[in-house]
Design a protein around this motif. Structure first.
Motif: not given
Length: 143
Positions: A51-52, A54-56, A58-59, A63, A71
């Motif tokens: 998930a981390i 994917r977040t990185q 996507r954004d 992080l 998270m």
């Protein structure tokens, strides 16, 4: 309400998972005195590291270690919190189901949750208010 409870509990008890769970439950219990908790809460969970990533992606930013740790802890606390109220929570674990299976589970849970539900209106809006879900006047909605 679940997100607020989880985040506040982690901020108050960053290094004690048991206390964080107790605090999250207490915050939900407190909130439910003012507004009923949702009848159905669907938690879609996954490996925190995935998930981390994917977040990185996507954004388009990395992080901080503190953000990543929060998270990871939130993921674990959400999963533990869901076990405290199995009647309300439905969990889709993306580590064990693919996208198609996850979508079907969510669709079925939402479809089944609508059975027998009354229309919803805010009490302060009065008896002539329209349902927040279907738009019909609440006094004309099927019981």
């Amino acid at each position: 309400m679940d997100t607020t409870a989880v985040c506040q509990a982690l901020l108050l008890h960053p290094d004690t998972p048991g206390s964080a769970l107790e605090t999250a439950r207490a915050l939900l219990d407190f909130a439910s005195a003012y507004r009923p908790l949702p009848d159905l809460t669907i938690l879609i969970t996954d490996d925190a590291h995935a998930a981390i990533a994917r977040t990185q992606q996507r954004d388009q930013r990395v992080l901080t270690s503190e953000q990543a740790r929060l998270m990871e802890e939130a993921c674990a606390l959400y999963e533990r919190l869901a076990t405290t109220d199995p009647a309300r929570y439905r969990v889709v674990d993306r580590r064990t189901v693919d996208e198609r299976q996850a979508a079907e589970l969510v669709r079925a849970w939402i479809h089944n949750a609508r059975t027998g539900l009354d229309c919803v209106r805010e009490p302060w809006q009065g008896p002539e208010a329209r349902c927040m879900c279907c738009g019909r006047r609440a006094d004309l909605a099927p019981a």
